[in-house]
Design a protein around this motif. Structure first.
Motif, PDB file in Angstrom:
ATOM      1  N   CYS A 105      73.255 -26.349  42.368  1.00 14.91           N
ATOM      2  CA  CYS A 105      74.228 -25.518  43.072  1.00 14.91           C
ATOM      3  C   CYS A 105      74.818 -24.446  42.171  1.00 14.91           C
ATOM      4  O   CYS A 105      75.575 -23.590  42.614  1.00 14.91           O
ATOM      5  N   CYS A 127      75.837 -34.669  40.741  1.00 12.40           N
ATOM      6  CA  CYS A 127      76.725 -33.538  40.453  1.00 12.40           C
ATOM      7  C   CYS A 127      77.984 -33.699  41.299  1.00 12.40           C
ATOM      8  O   CYS A 127      77.893 -33.880  42.506  1.00 12.40           O
ATOM      9  N   LYS A 158      80.050 -31.599  42.253  1.00 19.43           N
ATOM     10  CA  LYS A 158      80.248 -30.478  43.172  1.00 19.43           C
ATOM     11  C   LYS A 158      79.369 -30.598  44.415  1.00 19.43           C
ATOM     12  O   LYS A 158      79.842 -30.586  45.540  1.00 19.43           O
ATOM     13  N   CYS A 159      78.032 -30.696  44.186  1.00 19.02           N
ATOM     14  CA  CYS A 159      77.121 -30.646  45.333  1.00 19.02           C
ATOM     15  C   CYS A 159      76.541 -32.012  45.688  1.00 19.02           C
ATOM     16  O   CYS A 159      75.760 -32.119  46.635  1.00 19.02           O
ATOM     17  N   CYS A 191      74.937 -26.421  36.858  1.00 21.67           N
ATOM     18  CA  CYS A 191      74.182 -27.392  37.641  1.00 21.67           C
ATOM     19  C   CYS A 191      72.907 -26.707  38.140  1.00 21.67           C
ATOM     20  O   CYS A 191      72.947 -25.585  38.636  1.00 21.67           O
TER      21      CYS A 191
HETATM   22 ZN   LIG Z   1      75.635 -29.219  41.675  1.00 20.73          ZN
END
Ligand SMILES: [Zn+2]
Length: 272
Positions: free
Chosen positions: A69, A41, A43-44, A66
């Motif tokens: 997160c 991912c 983002k995380c 996701c």
């Molecule tokens: Zn994520």
């Protein structure tokens, strides 16, 4: 019935390719390995499991978020997977792939066109975001085109001369390109577009390429006109006279090439 199953399989394959493009479009410009590193991912950074990686279905079942997160996944990815699946189905259909009368030749051509268009779609995606033709993917596309050419020459005994001319042109362009890079250390967008054009001409043939060129030109004109109108209409944005409209030409070329290829194959295989 069995026909439907075949096309569903092709669609799923196209959707898988589709989720691969988004990964490639994201990773290649950043220089991240596209094959070895596990999907994550953005983002995380959490590794994605099998449940997260089913094209389209994962998006629907995870409600576009996701699992780790809760970051929103852009619906664009899902739409791209659907479009890719549909494009593959259209390609298979246009080649008149028939389960009762399966011709190896047609399957090989279909396989080649999947690989070729996979390269093109990645080029289009990167161009749309960054206005640049990624060299690595361009080289991949040329290799696929050359392999296809060799197949046509060896198995289908088609003439090789026009391809040799193309290869010579590509070689010249590459030489010009390397000389230019040495002097200015800047990649030439136009030169890469030319190489892309030749790869297209090699793979899809001159007539399809001619149509591609005409429609690409129309797309560009339309795009610039619409952009100019929308810039005029936004009063609050500071107007910059020098600001040029950024034109993702390779993106238009790929779109037109795909549609024209499917269209022409359809004409060849159905309307005789
Ligand atoms: Zn994520």
């Amino acid at each position: 019935m069995i026909e439907v199953i075949l096309y569903i399989l092709v669609f799923i394959m196209g959707a898988y390719f589709g989720s691969f493009y988004t990964l490639a479009v994201y990773r290649i410009p950043l220089g991240i390995d596209i094959t070895r590193k596990h999907s994550f991912c953005p983002k995380c950074d959490h590794k994605l499991g099998i449940i997260d990686l089913f094209p389209i279905f994962s998006f629907i079942f995870l409600k576009g978020k996701c699992r780790y997160c809760g970051a929103k996944i852009k619906p664009r990815y899902c739409i791209l997977e659907v479009i890719s699946g549909l494009a593959f189905v259209a390609m298979a259909y246009s080649l008149n792939i028939n389960i009762y009368n399966l011709e190896i030749d047609k399957l090989v051509i279909l396989g080649f066109s999947f690989l070729y268009f996979a390269g093109l779609f990645i080029i289009a995606g990167i161009d749309k975001e960054k206005i640049t033709v990624q060299k690595e993917v361009l080289i991949y596309t040329i290799i696929i085109s050359v392999l296809y050419m060799l197949y046509l020459y060896i198995v289908q005994k088609l003439t090789i001369y026009r391809y040799i001319i193309y290869l010579i042109i590509i070689l010249l362009l590459v030489i010009i390109d390397t000389l230019k890079i040495r002097r200015k250390a800047k990649e030439s967008y136009l030169l890469n577009l030319l190489i892309l054009a030749i790869a297209m001409s090699m793979f899809t043939g001159e007539s399809v390429f001619l149509l591609t060129g005409i429609y690409t030109l129309l797309c560009c004109v339309l795009y610039v006109t619409l952009k100019k109108i929308s810039i005029k209409n936004t009063k609050y944005v500071k107007k910059d006279k020098d600001e040029k409209v950024k034109l993702p030409i390779a993106f238009f070329m790929v779109t037109c090439n795909t549609i024209m290829y499917i269209f022409c194959e359809y004409i060849i295989n159905y309307v005789k």
